[in-house]
Design a protein around this motif. Structure first.
Motif, PDB file in Angstrom:
ATOM      1  N   ILE A 304     -14.026  -7.207  -1.198  1.00  0.00           N
ATOM      2  CA  ILE A 304     -12.665  -7.345  -1.706  1.00  0.00           C
ATOM      3  C   ILE A 304     -11.935  -5.971  -1.751  1.00  0.00           C
ATOM      4  CG2 ILE A 304     -13.146  -9.262  -3.317  1.00  0.00           C
ATOM      5  CD1 ILE A 304     -13.571  -7.215  -5.354  1.00  0.00           C
ATOM      6  N   LYS A 305     -12.187  -5.128  -0.754  1.00  0.00           N
ATOM      7  CA  LYS A 305     -11.548  -3.874  -0.557  1.00  0.00           C
ATOM      8  C   LYS A 305     -10.265  -3.924  -0.478  1.00  0.00           C
ATOM      9  CE  LYS A 305     -15.618  -0.792   0.385  1.00  0.00           C
ATOM     10  NZ  LYS A 305     -16.348   0.108   1.219  1.00  0.00           N
ATOM     11  N   ALA A 306      -9.536  -3.378  -1.135  1.00  0.00           N
ATOM     12  CA  ALA A 306      -7.739  -3.473  -0.867  1.00  0.00           C
ATOM     13  C   ALA A 306      -7.428  -2.059   0.048  1.00  0.00           C
ATOM     14  CB  ALA A 306      -7.074  -3.265  -2.097  1.00  0.00           C
ATOM     15  N   ASP A 307      -6.522  -1.916   0.796  1.00  0.00           N
ATOM     16  CA  ASP A 307      -6.068  -0.937   1.410  1.00  0.00           C
ATOM     17  C   ASP A 307      -4.708  -0.203   0.963  1.00  0.00           C
ATOM     18  OD1 ASP A 307      -3.854  -2.529   2.132  1.00  0.00           O
ATOM     19  OD2 ASP A 307      -4.778  -3.173   4.176  1.00  0.00           O
ATOM     20  N   LEU A 308      -4.229   0.746   1.699  1.00  0.00           N
ATOM     21  CA  LEU A 308      -2.917   1.633   1.115  1.00  0.00           C
ATOM     22  C   LEU A 308      -1.787   0.455   0.879  1.00  0.00           C
ATOM     23  CD1 LEU A 308      -2.272   4.532   0.641  1.00  0.00           C
ATOM     24  CD2 LEU A 308      -1.545   4.665   2.877  1.00  0.00           C
ATOM     25  N   HIS A 309      -1.929  -0.591   1.702  1.00  0.00           N
ATOM     26  CA  HIS A 309      -0.573  -1.326   1.747  1.00  0.00           C
ATOM     27  C   HIS A 309      -0.587  -2.042   0.478  1.00  0.00           C
ATOM     28  CE1 HIS A 309       0.410  -0.174   5.794  1.00  0.00           C
ATOM     29  NE2 HIS A 309      -0.645  -0.378   6.087  1.00  0.00           N
ATOM     30  N   ASP A 310      -1.907  -2.772   0.163  1.00  0.00           N
ATOM     31  CA  ASP A 310      -2.205  -3.309  -1.035  1.00  0.00           C
ATOM     32  C   ASP A 310      -1.642  -2.656  -2.420  1.00  0.00           C
ATOM     33  OD1 ASP A 310      -3.225  -5.673   0.115  1.00  0.00           O
ATOM     34  OD2 ASP A 310      -5.165  -4.658   0.374  1.00  0.00           O
ATOM     35  N   VAL A 311      -1.986  -1.321  -2.278  1.00  0.00           N
ATOM     36  CA  VAL A 311      -1.694  -0.681  -3.250  1.00  0.00           C
ATOM     37  C   VAL A 311      -0.107  -0.517  -3.365  1.00  0.00           C
ATOM     38  CG1 VAL A 311      -1.855   1.983  -4.380  1.00  0.00           C
ATOM     39  CG2 VAL A 311      -3.894   0.657  -3.376  1.00  0.00           C
ATOM     40  N   ALA A 312       0.481  -0.129  -2.253  1.00  0.00           N
ATOM     41  CA  ALA A 312       1.885  -0.113  -2.189  1.00  0.00           C
ATOM     42  C   ALA A 312       2.496  -1.189  -2.659  1.00  0.00           C
ATOM     43  CB  ALA A 312       2.300   0.272  -0.671  1.00  0.00           C
ATOM     44  N   ASN A 313       2.048  -2.554  -2.493  1.00  0.00           N
ATOM     45  CA  ASN A 313       2.510  -3.710  -2.943  1.00  0.00           C
ATOM     46  C   ASN A 313       2.676  -3.662  -4.424  1.00  0.00           C
ATOM     47  OD1 ASN A 313       2.837  -4.717  -0.418  1.00  0.00           O
ATOM     48  ND2 ASN A 313       0.784  -5.727  -0.195  1.00  0.00           N
ATOM     49  N   ALA A 314       1.471  -3.189  -4.772  1.00  0.00           N
ATOM     50  CA  ALA A 314       1.226  -3.192  -6.642  1.00  0.00           C
ATOM     51  C   ALA A 314       2.332  -2.470  -7.151  1.00  0.00           C
ATOM     52  CB  ALA A 314      -0.024  -2.887  -6.913  1.00  0.00           C
ATOM     53  N   LEU A 315       2.472  -1.144  -6.457  1.00  0.00           N
ATOM     54  CA  LEU A 315       3.344  -0.336  -7.071  1.00  0.00           C
ATOM     55  C   LEU A 315       5.166  -0.773  -6.971  1.00  0.00           C
ATOM     56  CD1 LEU A 315       4.204   2.684  -7.659  1.00  0.00           C
ATOM     57  CD2 LEU A 315       4.452   3.154  -5.153  1.00  0.00           C
ATOM     58  N   SER A 316       5.187  -1.345  -5.798  1.00  0.00           N
ATOM     59  CA  SER A 316       6.531  -1.991  -5.464  1.00  0.00           C
ATOM     60  C   SER A 316       6.925  -3.045  -6.785  1.00  0.00           C
ATOM     61  CB  SER A 316       6.659  -2.606  -4.065  1.00  0.00           C
ATOM     62  OG  SER A 316       8.025  -2.929  -3.959  1.00  0.00           O
ATOM     63  N   ALA A 317       5.931  -3.870  -6.900  1.00  0.00           N
ATOM     64  CA  ALA A 317       5.897  -4.950  -7.950  1.00  0.00           C
ATOM     65  C   ALA A 317       6.279  -4.517  -9.407  1.00  0.00           C
ATOM     66  CB  ALA A 317       4.940  -5.887  -7.815  1.00  0.00           C
ATOM     67  N   MET A 318       5.491  -3.250  -9.698  1.00  0.00           N
ATOM     68  CA  MET A 318       5.650  -2.672 -11.053  1.00  0.00           C
ATOM     69  C   MET A 318       6.798  -2.068 -11.254  1.00  0.00           C
ATOM     70  SD  MET A 318       2.737   0.012 -12.453  1.00  0.00           S
ATOM     71  CE  MET A 318       3.206   1.267 -11.208  1.00  0.00           C
ATOM     72  N   THR A 319       7.184  -1.156 -10.169  1.00  0.00           N
ATOM     73  CA  THR A 319       8.292  -0.449 -10.177  1.00  0.00           C
ATOM     74  C   THR A 319       9.898  -1.318 -10.031  1.00  0.00           C
ATOM     75  OG1 THR A 319       8.329   0.568  -8.238  1.00  0.00           O
ATOM     76  CG2 THR A 319       7.121   1.759  -9.744  1.00  0.00           C
ATOM     77  N   GLY A 320       9.701  -2.220  -9.356  1.00  0.00           N
ATOM     78  CA  GLY A 320      10.708  -2.845  -8.941  1.00  0.00           C
ATOM     79  C   GLY A 320      11.604  -2.262  -7.715  1.00  0.00           C
ATOM     80  N   GLN A 321      11.109  -1.271  -6.923  1.00  0.00           N
ATOM     81  CA  GLN A 321      11.590  -0.426  -6.042  1.00  0.00           C
ATOM     82  C   GLN A 321      10.720  -0.840  -4.726  1.00  0.00           C
ATOM     83  OE1 GLN A 321      12.478   3.540  -6.731  1.00  0.00           O
ATOM     84  NE2 GLN A 321      12.516   3.277  -8.946  1.00  0.00           N
ATOM     85  N   PRO A 322      11.688  -1.153  -3.435  1.00  0.00           N
ATOM     86  CA  PRO A 322      10.700  -1.341  -2.101  1.00  0.00           C
ATOM     87  C   PRO A 322       9.928  -0.088  -1.798  1.00  0.00           C
ATOM     88  CG  PRO A 322      13.402  -1.133  -2.055  1.00  0.00           C
ATOM     89  CD  PRO A 322      12.861  -1.112  -3.449  1.00  0.00           C
ATOM     90  N   HIS A 323       8.980  -0.092  -1.153  1.00  0.00           N
ATOM     91  CA  HIS A 323       8.230   0.958  -0.535  1.00  0.00           C
ATOM     92  C   HIS A 323       8.040   0.882   0.693  1.00  0.00           C
ATOM     93  CE1 HIS A 323       4.745   3.485  -0.059  1.00  0.00           C
ATOM     94  NE2 HIS A 323       5.229   4.353  -1.123  1.00  0.00           N
ATOM     95  N   PRO A 324       8.148   1.903   1.690  1.00  0.00           N
ATOM     96  CA  PRO A 324       7.898   1.871   2.975  1.00  0.00           C
ATOM     97  C   PRO A 324       6.542   1.153   3.662  1.00  0.00           C
ATOM     98  CG  PRO A 324       8.501   4.049   2.581  1.00  0.00           C
ATOM     99  CD  PRO A 324       8.154   3.252   1.317  1.00  0.00           C
ATOM    100  N   LEU A 325       5.516   1.353   2.651  1.00  0.00           N
ATOM    101  CA  LEU A 325       4.351   0.568   3.158  1.00  0.00           C
ATOM    102  C   LEU A 325       4.020  -0.773   2.407  1.00  0.00           C
ATOM    103  CD1 LEU A 325       1.968   3.671   2.912  1.00  0.00           C
ATOM    104  CD2 LEU A 325       3.143   2.789   4.816  1.00  0.00           C
ATOM    105  N   ASP A 326       5.207  -1.433   1.823  1.00  0.00           N
ATOM    106  CA  ASP A 326       5.031  -2.365   1.333  1.00  0.00           C
ATOM    107  C   ASP A 326       5.013  -3.689   2.289  1.00  0.00           C
ATOM    108  OD1 ASP A 326       5.100  -5.037  -0.265  1.00  0.00           O
ATOM    109  OD2 ASP A 326       6.853  -4.210  -1.604  1.00  0.00           O
ATOM    110  N   ARG A 327       3.894  -4.612   2.387  1.00  0.00           N
ATOM    111  CA  ARG A 327       3.855  -5.376   3.527  1.00  0.00           C
ATOM    112  C   ARG A 327       3.467  -6.800   2.978  1.00  0.00           C
ATOM    113  NH1 ARG A 327       1.147  -2.264   8.672  1.00  0.00           N
ATOM    114  NH2 ARG A 327       2.719  -0.608   8.831  1.00  0.00           N
TER     115      ARG A 327
END
Length: 347
Positions: A304-327
């Motif tokens: 169940i290891k997550a990658d950098l894109h998964d972390v970016a997805n969570a950050l984007s959802a938490m802040t409401g701001q899109p992220h370049p690595l959000d996929r």
């Protein structure tokens, strides 16, 4: 002549050869401490230095193999009784545990150097005090808002304090990770910071492009020029230290009494962010967000290891701001195609 002695003489072995005469002379605690300090990492020296000095002050003239378990246990009790009262104090329990951990590190080095046998370590015969259950928890949205509002409206450097709180909230990093940031560790194009934290771990952590831009402006305005220059700086241009955090939370505690009562600190922001990520995404993504992907765990964590894109997805959802690595959308599309599922929009 006895048969055993005759056999030894026949083999050319003397009784002295069977003793520990080849083992190095056992030094005193004070004599050996410089070798322990020299072999330790900077972080270990900071962590255990005061406890090692306490050991040298109490038993410096004793050989390291002459210190007893009862001696170290008595020293542990003294450390616990004399611990300074802090906001998060637990009646000296942590101080006692810390001293035994330092003593074990000291004797592990002595064992590795061949000065004593593993079974002879007195530090490993003293039980560490059991840790009390942690009191930290995730802050509520209202509490977090109060803290940020007070930080932005009080103090002698509200810009720096606001940046610190936002950095720790977005990344869930530790104080050491923030203090170690250099100019070269900031990627404003991809919205990333490189965190070097405890255990010599290094990882890239997503941040919003908005925060990345503010961090770069902060560094430029306060004199960071070379790639290795520290990123976070006071108004006089000097790199901040852990004292900035101490002053920040002391001030917040004076203005918000509940902050002082609960002993809230920067680490509570880490709890807050990681709790949110775990509740809204998954345990695996929360582990990656925290930088725990390589820490021991159940065998399930292998899958169940997550990658950098998964972390970016969570950050984007938490802040409401899109992220370049959000996929997030890309991941969903690829999963639908690979699984043969029919998209609702194509029916």
């Amino acid at each position: 002549m006895s048969p055993p002695r005759a056999l030894l003489e026949h083999l050319g072995v003397t009784a002295a050869d069977l003793t520990d005469s080849n083992r190095p002379a056992v030094p005193t605690v004070a004599e050996y401490l410089p070798a322990v300090v020299a072999a330790a990492s900077p972080a270990t020296r900071r962590t255990y230095g005061s406890s090692w000095r306490r050991m040298a002050a109490a038993y410096g003239d004793r050989r390291i193999d002459a210190v007893r378990a009862s001696d170290l246990e008595a020293l542990m009790r003294q450390a616990a009784a004399g611990a300074r009262l802090r906001r998060n104090s637990r009646h000296g329990r942590h101080a006692g545990e810390h001293l035994i951990a330092a003593a074990r590190a000291f004797y592990r080095r002595a064992i590795a150097d061949g000065l004593i046998d593993a079974a002879a370590s007195p530090a490993h015969r003293v039980a560490k005090p059991r840790r009390s259950p942690g009191t930290r928890r995730a802050l509520t949205a209202h509490e977090l808002e109060e803290i940020n509002t007070m930080a932005r409206t009080s103090g002698n450097d509200v810009i720096l304090d606001a940046l610190l709180l936002r950095l720790h909230t977005e990344t869930a990093c530790r104080r050491g990770g923030a203090l170690a940031l250099r100019l070269v560790d900031l990627d404003t194009t991809n919205g990333l910071v490189r965190l070097a934290e405890k255990g010599s771990t290094v990882r890239w952590q997503p941040i919003t492009l908005d925060l990345a831009g503010h961090l770069r402006e902060h560094a430029d305005a306060r004199g960071a020029v070379l790639p290795t220059d520290p990123l976070l700086r006071a108004r006089n241009g000097r790199p901040i230290t852990s004292r900035r955090y101490d002053h920040l939370w002391q001030r917040l505690g004076e203005r918000l009494p509940w902050v002082a009562v609960h002993g809230i600190s920067t680490h509570w922001l880490r709890h807050t962010t990681l709790t949110w990520v775990e509740r809204h995404f998954s345990y695996g993504i929360a582990r990656a967000y925290a930088g725990h992907t390589d820490s021991p765990g159940s065998s399930t964590t292998t899958y169940i290891k997550a990658d950098l894109h998964d972390v970016a997805n969570a950050l984007s959802a938490m802040t409401g701001q899109p992220h370049p690595l959000d996929r997030l959308a890309d991941h969903a599309d690829r999963w639908s195609q690979a699984s043969g599922a029919v998209s609702p929009t194509t029916e």
